[in-house]
Design a protein around this motif. Structure first.
Motif, short mmCIF file in Angstrom:
data_model
loop_
_atom_site.label_atom_id
_atom_site.label_comp_id
_atom_site.label_asym_id
_atom_site.label_seq_id
_atom_site.Cartn_x
_atom_site.Cartn_y
_atom_site.Cartn_z
N ALA A 626 2.75 -7.39 27.11
CA ALA A 626 3.72 -7.22 25.97
C ALA A 626 3.97 -5.69 26.08
CB ALA A 626 2.85 -7.87 24.33
N GLN A 629 5.97 -4.95 29.22
CA GLN A 629 7.06 -5.90 28.75
C GLN A 629 8.03 -4.69 28.71
OE1 GLN A 629 6.08 -9.35 27.95
NE2 GLN A 629 6.09 -9.79 29.89
N GLU A 630 7.45 -4.06 26.79
CA GLU A 630 8.71 -3.91 26.28
C GLU A 630 8.91 -1.92 26.22
OE1 GLU A 630 7.97 -1.65 20.89
OE2 GLU A 630 6.40 -2.65 22.39
N GLU A 631 7.26 -1.59 26.61
CA GLU A 631 7.87 0.06 28.23
C GLU A 631 9.52 -0.25 28.74
OE1 GLU A 631 5.89 2.91 30.40
OE2 GLU A 631 5.14 1.52 29.32
N ALA A 633 11.84 -3.03 28.62
CA ALA A 633 12.92 -3.53 28.17
C ALA A 633 13.60 -2.35 27.35
CB ALA A 633 12.62 -4.10 27.45
N ASP A 634 12.91 -1.05 27.05
CA ASP A 634 13.18 -0.09 26.35
C ASP A 634 13.87 0.81 27.32
OD1 ASP A 634 12.49 -1.33 24.06
OD2 ASP A 634 11.12 -0.49 23.41
N LYS A 636 11.67 3.62 28.84
CA LYS A 636 10.80 4.57 27.95
C LYS A 636 10.41 5.17 28.94
CE LYS A 636 8.54 2.10 24.37
NZ LYS A 636 7.52 1.85 23.50
#
Length: 636
Positions: A626, A629-631, A633-634, A636
C-alpha cells in the motif's frame, strides 16, 4: 584644466579633471571600488581602467561578481597562461586565446606535445605572474608597425590575423611584463586581479576551425573571482561527471549508442520503462488539459516542406529521399503534418481552440562532432502539440500552456526560468506581424506573473517563442519546453475557420513542447537523479531477496502478488550471500529491497530497505504494498 562630468549608475554626477583615468575616478568614489573595479562601461562601451576621460560621459564600473567582470578575469587569465607557456616553452607560437562561457582557452602551435603534467607546471608559473601583479598596458599601433613587431617575433598566426583587418585599422596590443599579445581588450588592470584559476584539459583544434589548416593544441582553463567559487565549480564538474547520463545509461542498462547508428539511440528494456512512464504521464496530463492525440507520417513530399518554409530555411538539417521520381524528406518537425490534419475538414469558431498533441519521431542531420549521448542525437521524439485558435484566445491559451508546463516540471522537482526569444535575421513575415505576436507573448507572461528575460534574435524563423530553462539538482540549466506563437504558417497553408459572422477567418497557431525531446529529457532526468529514479519511474521498483533457498517459496509468492498488481518487481533468488545481493541492488539504484528470512516467513512480514536510508524495519506485506502504491500514484 577643464572639468568633465561623470554620470554614475545611480544618476549622480561627479566632476573630475579632464584626462583623469577611470581607475582614479573609481578610487575617488571609494577605496573599496578602486580595489575591486576591473573595467568601466563608458557610454555603453567597455573600457580599460587606464583609459582617460576627456569628455562628459556616463560611467559604470564593472566588478568581479558581474558577468562582464568574470569575462574580464577569464580573458586576462588566458593572457597569463600564454605568458607562462612562453616562459616554459619559448618556441611556442600563439594563435587565439579568448574567454568562453565557462572559462578560457589558448590555441598553440608547438613542437612540444602538451600532456596533463605540463598543466601543473604552467599553473605554478601562472601563480608567479599573478603574484607579481603586472599591469596590463594597452598600446595602439599603425597596422604596419604591428605587422613588423609580430613578424619579427615569428608569430605567424598574429600576422595572419592583422592582415585580415582593414587597411586603416588601429591595432591594439596588451603588454604584461615580458609578454605582449595582439588583443582588442579590455582587460583587468593587472595580473593580480586573477585570484583563482585552474587548467583543465588539452584538446586539438584546427586553426580557424578549418580542417584544411594545421591542427593546433588547445589548453582549456577556468577562472573565478574567488577560490571558494572556483572550488564550488570544480565540485560541480566532478558531480556532473559522476552523473554523466552516458556512463549511467550503460551501468543501469538503459540505452546504448552503437557504431552502426551514430546519433540513433537504442533503448533497452530498462530504458523503455522510463520512456513509457514519461509517455503515460504525458498522455494523462494532456487529456486533463483538453488535448487530442494525432499521428502524422514520417516521410512527406518536398512540396509540403516548400510550403512550410523548411526546404528554404532548414534544408541542410533534413534527410531527403526520392519516391516515384519525386523528392521527399524525413520530417525534422511535426508541424506541417499537423496543418494537414487541421485541413481535413472545415472548422467553426465554436470548435476553437483545437489542441492537437503528437509524440512524433523526427530526424535532423547533426554533425558527428556535435553528437552527445541522448542530449544531441539525429532522431528523437518530440512531444509536440499544435493549438489552433482565434486571436481573442491567444492570452488564455498561452497561460493554459504555462500552467501545464508548471505542473509537469514540478512533478520532477525541476525549477525553471523563462526567456522570450525575438525575431531572427532569417525570419519570414513582416515586422508588424512579428511585433503583434511578440507583444502577445509578453502580455500573456506578464498577466500570468511569469518573470522572463529577453533573448534577442533567437526566435524561430516563423515566430517568437518562450523558452523554458530547467535547473537540475546540481544547478545546471537545460532548455526544454518552448511555446512558439505563429501567425505565418496558417497563412502559408491557407488554414481557415468560419467565424460568428459566417465569414472565413485565419486561425492563430501555437507550437509547444514540454519535454522538448523525450530522449533528451530522459538524459536530463538520469543526471538530475544521478540514476536514482523515484519509484514511479524506476525500471525496477522493488527487489525481493530470500536469504536462503528455504525462504524462496514465500518470496516467490510475494513477488507474484506484486507483479499481478502492476508493480515492477524482481525476485533475486540467486545462490549468493544476502550482503552481495543488497550491494548489487544498491548499485542498480533500486528504490526498495525486501529481505526475506526466517522471521519474515514466520510473521508474514518483510524487512524493508529503502534506497539512501538503509533498513527501515519490518512491515506487513500489505502495508508495504500500500505504501509503495501510494508513492507511485502520487509520483513522490
Amino acid at each position: 584644466m577643464a572639468n568633465v562630468k561623470v554620470t554614475l549608475k545611480d544618476g549622480s554626477v561627479k566632476e573630475v579633471a579632464a584626462g583623469t583615468t577611470l581607475l582614479e575616478v573609481a578610487k575617488g568614489l571609494s577605496q573599496k571600488l578602486g580595489k575591486q573595479a576591473l573595467l568601466a562601461v563608458v557610454d555603453g562601451v567597455n573600457k580599460d581602467l587606464t583609459d582617460k576621460l576627456e569628455h562628459d560621459a556616463s560611467v559604470e564600473f564593472v566588478v568581479p561578481e558581474s558577468s562582464e567582470g568574470l569575462h574580464a578575469i577569464r580573458h586576462t587569465a588566458a593572457h597569463i597562461m600564454a605568458q607562462a607557456i612562453q616562459h616554459l616553452f619559448p618556441d611556442t607560437k600563439f594563435a587565439i586565446g579568448p574567454a568562453i562561457a565557462n572559462g578560457f582557452y589558448y590555441d598553440l602551435d608547438s613542437e612540444h606535445v602538451f600532456v596533463p603534467e605540463d598543466l601543473i607546471a604552467i599553473e605554478k608559473e601562472m601563480a608567479k605572474i599573478v603574484k607579481a601583479n603586472l599591469p596590463l598596458v594597452r598600446s595602439e599601433l599603425p597596422r604596419s608597425e604591428a605587422l613588423k613587431m609580430f613578424a619579427d617575433k615569428d608569430e605567424k598566426y598574429k600576422v595572419e590575423l592583422i592582415n585580415d583587418l582593414p587597411e586603416d585599422a588601429v591595432i591594439s596590443t596588451y603588454t604584461q611584463g615580458d609578454f605582449t599579445d595582439l588583443c582588442a581588450g579590455p582587460h583587468c588592470p593587472s595580473t593580480g586581479r586573477v585570484k583563482a584559476f585552474k587548467l583543465q584539459s588539452i584538446a586539438g583544434a584546427y586553426w580557424r576551425g578549418d580542417e584544411k589548416n594545421k591542427m593546433l593544441q588547445r589548453i582549456y582553463g577556468t577562472a573565478f573571482p574567488s577560490k571558494e567559487e572556483l572550488d564550488a565549480y570544480l565540485h560541480m564538474l566532478e558531480e556532473a561527471a559522476r552523473r554523466d547520463h552516458r556512463k549511467l545509461g550503460k551501468e543501469l542498462d538503459l540505452f546504448s549508442i552503437m557504431e552502426e547508428g551514430p546519433g540513433f539511440p537504442f533503448f533497452h528494456p530498462n530504458g523503455m520503462v522510463i520512456r513509457n512512464e514519461l509517455i503515460n504521464y504525458w498522455r494523462e496530463v494532456h487529456r486533463r488539459y483538453g488535448y487530442q492525440e494525432i499521428k502524422t507520417p514520417m516521410i512527406l513530399s518536398r512540396k509540403l516542406w516548400e510550403t512550410s518554409g523548411h526546404w528554404d530555411h532548414y534544408r541542410e538539417n533534413m534527410y531527403v529521399t526520392e519516391i516515384d521520381n519525386e523528392d521527399y524528406a524525413i520530417k525534422p518537425m511535426n508541424c506541417p503534418g499537423g496543418m494537414l490534419v487541421y485541413k481535413t475538414h472545415p472548422h467553426s469558431y465554436r470548435e476553437l481552440p483545437i489542441r492537437a498533441g503528437e509524440l512524433g519521431l523526427v530526424h535532423r542531420h547533426e554533425l558527428s562532432g556535435a553528437l552527445h549521448g541522448l542530449f544531441r542525437v539525429r532522431c528523437f521524439t518530440q512531444d509536440d502539440a499544435h493549438i489552433f485558435m482565434m486571436p481573442s484566445q491567444i492570452k488564455d491559451e498561452i497561460q493554459n500552456v504555462i500552467r501545464l508546463f508548471d505542473e509537469v516540471y514540478a512533478t520532477f522537482g525541476l525549477k525553471y526560468h523563462a526567456e522570450l526569444s525575438t525575431r531572427p535575421e532569417d525570419s519570414m513575415g513582416d515586422a508588424e506581424t512579428w511585433e503583434t505576436t511578440t507583444n502577445a507573448l509578453k502580455s500573456a507572461m506578464e498577466d500570468f506573473g511569469l518573470d522572463y528575460v529577453i533573448n534577442e534574435g533567437d526566435g524561430a524563423f516563423y515566430g517568437p517563442k518562450i523558452d523554458f530553462h530547467l535547473t537540475d539538482s546540481i544547478g545546471r540549466t537545460w532548455q526544454c519546453g518552448t511555446i512558439q506563437l505563429d501567425m505565418l504558417l496558417p497563412e502559408k497553408f491557407d488554414l481557415t475557420y468560419t467565424g460568428e459572422d459566417g465569414l472565413k477567418h485565419r486561425p492563430v497557431m501555437i507550437h509547444r513542447v514540454v519535454y522538448g525531446s523525450i530522449e533528451r529529457f530522459i538524459g536530463i532526468l538520469i543526471e538530475n537523479y544521478a540514476g536514482a529514479f523515484p519509484a514511479w519511474l524506476a525500471p525496477c521498483q522493488v527487489r525481493v531477496m530470500p536469504i536462503t533457498d528455504k525462504h524462496y517459496e514465500y518470496a516467490k509468492k510475494l513477488s507474484d502478488e506484486m507483479f499481478k498488481l502492476g508493480l515492477r518487481v524482481y525476485l533475486d533468488d540467486r545462490n549468493e550471500k544476502i550482503g552481495y545481493k543488497i550491494r548489487e541492488a544498491q548499485l542498480q539504484k533500486v528504490p526498495y529491497m525486501l529481505v526475506i528470512g526466517d522471521k519474515e516467513v514466520e510473521d508474514g512480514t518483510v524487512a524493508v530497505r529503502r534506497r539512501g536510508e538503509g533498513d527501515i524495519g519490518a512491515m506487513k506485506q500489505e502495508d508495504f504494498i500500500a505504501m509503495l502504491q501510494e508513492e507511485i500514484a502520487d509520483k513522490k
